[in-house]
Design a protein around this motif. Sequence first.
Motif, mmCIF file in Angstrom:
data_model
loop_
_atom_site.group_PDB
_atom_site.id
_atom_site.type_symbol
_atom_site.label_atom_id
_atom_site.label_comp_id
_atom_site.label_asym_id
_atom_site.label_seq_id
_atom_site.Cartn_x
_atom_site.Cartn_y
_atom_site.Cartn_z
ATOM 1 N N LEU A 341 12.795 -18.360 -2.249
ATOM 2 C CA LEU A 341 14.102 -17.737 -2.018
ATOM 3 C C LEU A 341 14.700 -18.112 -0.671
ATOM 4 C CD1 LEU A 341 13.310 -14.171 -3.393
ATOM 5 C CD2 LEU A 341 14.668 -15.929 -4.496
ATOM 6 N N GLY A 342 14.036 -19.005 0.061
ATOM 7 C CA GLY A 342 14.576 -19.453 1.332
ATOM 8 C C GLY A 342 14.429 -18.457 2.458
ATOM 9 N N LEU A 343 13.424 -17.571 2.396
ATOM 10 C CA LEU A 343 13.194 -16.579 3.438
ATOM 11 C C LEU A 343 11.967 -16.972 4.262
ATOM 12 C CD1 LEU A 343 13.787 -13.397 1.277
ATOM 13 C CD2 LEU A 343 15.406 -14.499 2.807
ATOM 14 N N ASN A 344 11.647 -16.174 5.261
ATOM 15 C CA ASN A 344 10.521 -16.464 6.154
ATOM 16 C C ASN A 344 9.204 -16.115 5.462
ATOM 17 O OD1 ASN A 344 8.616 -16.609 8.188
ATOM 18 N ND2 ASN A 344 9.970 -15.782 9.750
ATOM 19 N N PRO A 345 8.370 -17.102 5.109
ATOM 20 C CA PRO A 345 7.132 -16.782 4.379
ATOM 21 C C PRO A 345 6.089 -16.065 5.240
ATOM 22 C CG PRO A 345 7.249 -19.127 4.863
ATOM 23 C CD PRO A 345 8.559 -18.548 5.275
ATOM 24 N N LYS A 346 6.072 -16.324 6.565
ATOM 25 C CA LYS A 346 5.083 -15.674 7.426
ATOM 26 C C LYS A 346 5.319 -14.171 7.506
ATOM 27 C CE LYS A 346 3.948 -19.680 10.307
ATOM 28 N NZ LYS A 346 3.871 -20.218 11.678
ATOM 29 N N LYS A 347 6.590 -13.790 7.641
ATOM 30 C CA LYS A 347 6.907 -12.350 7.662
ATOM 31 C C LYS A 347 6.546 -11.697 6.329
ATOM 32 C CE LYS A 347 10.592 -11.774 11.071
ATOM 33 N NZ LYS A 347 11.981 -11.325 11.266
ATOM 34 N N ALA A 348 6.886 -12.384 5.240
ATOM 35 C CA ALA A 348 6.599 -11.824 3.916
ATOM 36 C C ALA A 348 5.092 -11.669 3.716
ATOM 37 C CB ALA A 348 7.199 -12.712 2.834
ATOM 38 N N LYS A 349 4.309 -12.676 4.156
ATOM 39 C CA LYS A 349 2.853 -12.604 4.014
ATOM 40 C C LYS A 349 2.291 -11.445 4.853
ATOM 41 C CE LYS A 349 0.492 -16.424 3.823
ATOM 42 N NZ LYS A 349 -0.236 -17.672 4.193
ATOM 43 N N ARG A 350 2.814 -11.266 6.066
ATOM 44 C CA ARG A 350 2.361 -10.183 6.948
ATOM 45 C C ARG A 350 2.643 -8.820 6.319
ATOM 46 N NH1 ARG A 350 1.791 -11.154 12.515
ATOM 47 N NH2 ARG A 350 1.428 -9.275 13.788
ATOM 48 N N ALA A 351 3.873 -8.660 5.778
ATOM 49 C CA ALA A 351 4.232 -7.384 5.127
ATOM 50 C C ALA A 351 3.394 -7.159 3.876
ATOM 51 C CB ALA A 351 5.717 -7.384 4.787
ATOM 52 N N GLY A 352 3.122 -8.242 3.122
ATOM 53 C CA GLY A 352 2.310 -8.088 1.920
ATOM 54 C C GLY A 352 0.891 -7.655 2.232
ATOM 55 N N LEU A 353 0.306 -8.190 3.327
ATOM 56 C CA LEU A 353 -1.055 -7.797 3.692
ATOM 57 C C LEU A 353 -1.119 -6.337 4.134
ATOM 58 C CD1 LEU A 353 -4.019 -8.548 4.284
ATOM 59 C CD2 LEU A 353 -3.294 -9.204 6.578
ATOM 60 N N LEU A 354 -0.087 -5.881 4.854
ATOM 61 C CA LEU A 354 -0.118 -4.537 5.442
ATOM 62 C C LEU A 354 0.508 -3.468 4.548
ATOM 63 C CD1 LEU A 354 0.955 -5.397 9.112
ATOM 64 C CD2 LEU A 354 -1.353 -5.057 8.239
ATOM 65 N N HIS A 355 0.998 -3.815 3.341
ATOM 66 C CA HIS A 355 1.810 -2.848 2.593
ATOM 67 C C HIS A 355 1.016 -1.621 2.155
ATOM 68 C CE1 HIS A 355 -0.052 -4.627 -0.994
ATOM 69 N NE2 HIS A 355 0.416 -3.614 -1.695
ATOM 70 N N ASP A 356 -0.318 -1.709 2.036
ATOM 71 C CA ASP A 356 -1.122 -0.568 1.559
ATOM 72 C C ASP A 356 -2.048 -0.001 2.631
ATOM 73 O OD1 ASP A 356 -0.199 -0.042 -0.950
ATOM 74 O OD2 ASP A 356 -1.643 -1.290 -1.994
ATOM 75 N N ILE A 357 -1.771 -0.263 3.937
ATOM 76 C CA ILE A 357 -2.663 0.275 4.976
ATOM 77 C C ILE A 357 -2.595 1.798 5.038
ATOM 78 C CG2 ILE A 357 -2.682 -1.788 6.425
ATOM 79 C CD1 ILE A 357 -0.585 -0.406 8.183
ATOM 80 N N GLY A 358 -1.550 2.392 4.458
ATOM 81 C CA GLY A 358 -1.465 3.851 4.424
ATOM 82 C C GLY A 358 -2.494 4.495 3.513
ATOM 83 N N LYS A 359 -3.234 3.684 2.721
ATOM 84 C CA LYS A 359 -4.278 4.228 1.844
ATOM 85 C C LYS A 359 -5.631 4.352 2.542
ATOM 86 C CE LYS A 359 -2.393 2.720 -2.606
ATOM 87 N NZ LYS A 359 -2.639 1.939 -3.832
ATOM 88 N N VAL A 360 -5.757 3.788 3.777
ATOM 89 C CA VAL A 360 -7.065 3.789 4.437
ATOM 90 C C VAL A 360 -6.990 4.355 5.859
ATOM 91 C CG1 VAL A 360 -8.111 1.931 3.113
ATOM 92 C CG2 VAL A 360 -6.657 1.358 5.048
ATOM 93 N N PRO A 361 -6.291 5.468 6.097
ATOM 94 C CA PRO A 361 -6.266 6.015 7.456
ATOM 95 C C PRO A 361 -7.561 6.770 7.749
ATOM 96 C CG PRO A 361 -5.038 7.441 6.026
ATOM 97 C CD PRO A 361 -5.505 6.296 5.172
ATOM 98 N N ASP A 362 -7.826 6.977 9.054
ATOM 99 C CA ASP A 362 -9.004 7.766 9.423
ATOM 100 C C ASP A 362 -8.798 9.238 9.092
ATOM 101 O OD1 ASP A 362 -10.374 5.556 10.384
ATOM 102 O OD2 ASP A 362 -9.348 5.662 12.307
ATOM 103 N N ASP A 363 -7.572 9.738 9.287
ATOM 104 C CA ASP A 363 -7.242 11.087 8.839
ATOM 105 C C ASP A 363 -6.359 10.967 7.599
ATOM 106 O OD1 ASP A 363 -5.149 9.946 10.099
ATOM 107 O OD2 ASP A 363 -4.509 11.715 11.221
ATOM 108 N N GLU A 364 -6.138 12.070 6.911
ATOM 109 C CA GLU A 364 -5.392 12.029 5.655
ATOM 110 C C GLU A 364 -4.272 13.070 5.679
ATOM 111 O OE1 GLU A 364 -7.991 12.412 2.365
ATOM 112 O OE2 GLU A 364 -9.128 10.605 2.831
ATOM 113 N N PRO A 365 -3.149 12.767 6.336
ATOM 114 C CA PRO A 365 -2.026 13.710 6.337
ATOM 115 C C PRO A 365 -1.342 13.764 4.982
ATOM 116 C CG PRO A 365 -1.418 11.679 7.455
ATOM 117 C CD PRO A 365 -2.881 11.565 7.119
ATOM 118 N N GLU A 366 -0.567 14.821 4.769
ATOM 119 C CA GLU A 366 0.117 15.009 3.483
ATOM 120 C C GLU A 366 1.382 14.151 3.436
ATOM 121 O OE1 GLU A 366 -0.995 16.691 0.934
ATOM 122 O OE2 GLU A 366 -2.797 17.293 1.984
ATOM 123 N N LEU A 367 1.207 12.825 3.351
ATOM 124 C CA LEU A 367 2.335 11.900 3.292
ATOM 125 C C LEU A 367 2.058 10.850 2.233
ATOM 126 C CD1 LEU A 367 3.107 11.168 7.081
ATOM 127 C CD2 LEU A 367 4.565 12.399 5.494
#
Length: 507
Positions: A341-367
Amino acid sequence: MLTSIIIAILTLLAGAGIASAVFLVYNRKTAKDRAAEAEILKKNKLIEVKEQFIALKAEHEKQVQQRNSKIQSTEARLQQRETQLNQRQSEIQRKTNEMETAKANFESQLHSIDLRKKELEALTRKVQEELEAVSGLSAEQAKEKLIESLKDEARTNALSYINDIMEEAKMTANKEAKKIIIQSIQRVATEAAIENSVTVFHIDSDEIKGRIIGREGRNIRALEAATGVEIIVDDTPEAIVLSAFDPVRREIARLALHQLVTDGRIHPARIEEVVNKIRRQVEEEIIETGKRTTIDLGIHGLHPELIRLVGKMKYRSSYGQNLLQHSRETANLCAVMASELGLNPKKAKRAGLLHDIGKVPDDEPELPHAILGMRLAEKYKEKPDICNAIGAHHDEIEMESLIAPIVQACDAISGARPGARREIVEAYIKRLNDLESLALSYPGVLKTYAIQAGRELRVIVSAEKMDDKEAELLSFDIAKKIQDEMTYPGQVKITVIRETRAVSYAK
């Protein structure tokens, strides 16, 4: 002593004949003294009795006075209660009177409404008779004709509206077309699978179970306290079940059990030492896995805490799919789609790797995990478009760049591809049966077949009972109903088949 002296004197005088007379005088004097002493003793006793009587009387009067005061207090409370009861009774009486008045008013209004209702029914019947006389149709016949006309009009308008949307989508500009293409492949599945919450630890023989339990259960209690994992030792042969929602804890417990059983020394002090050692090893493994993942993907400059969270994904599963593998796959897909699509692949790859980090926090807030992941990325100084892509990949917030829908689409592709997520056999069979039953509930449907693991539904309809336009509408209706009533991974293609066969025989 005086008595002894007197007796001695009497003895001396005995020879003179005076002893008897003197002894008689002494006896009389002694009797008088005794009488006097008795009188004094009597008076003292009377005085003591009087004093005791006076004390008892005073005590009795005190008790009587206390009882009287209690009686007076009780009478005062009773009088106060009686006053309150009288007030309540008067209040109840007042409310009863008000209710009676309201009831009478309500009955009067109800009677008036009944009269008006009868007048309205009579007027309605009169108007209906006049309309039936003018139109030549009964009310039921007119209603059926009106409903049929509205149905046909609604179907025609719906199909026309759908066709207009499709034509408009084909003629949209290049940028809008890119958005529509991305949105057309985004995730439509809802939560349908279950998480793993148990790990089975295999042992060589059931004798080890007793050593793990320990005397009076002290070993198993020490293990559970040190690891935070419930250890289930039952009749299952050569197996121990470790139960916990935290996969890292389960892994620590599994490795600790393995080392304890291999070593053979199992007691509370040794258990605590081994668990602490394994916990440090797992933490080092998590950090090493995160570093290795970022190096493999060519992502640089991540905060050490984000690297640790990426490594922690190795021990987390989502719908039976390993979270780290899913995130790596999503990152690669994001890079490919962004390049196309002619966008920045490095940014997209970085966002894709980090998109689910909210599933592995040390604490578990109601979010939600997407919002939590976005906040973690903001905390560790990730760029705003990366944070927005993480937070918007489940539509919790509005998308602000084209990276966000790319991450959403690639997340859906990775999770919905065949074989990505495990599904238990019973749920899989039930989903296929539900698909076929749902399509069979429509009139004119002869047979239904769920194929390609439930990702396509073929519906065979009767050519005599349904025309081409109705078949097209049926496909749309079934898709809408499946989307509203069922949960499934990916998307389901509905194909309605209508055919006419002419058969003849040459003899």
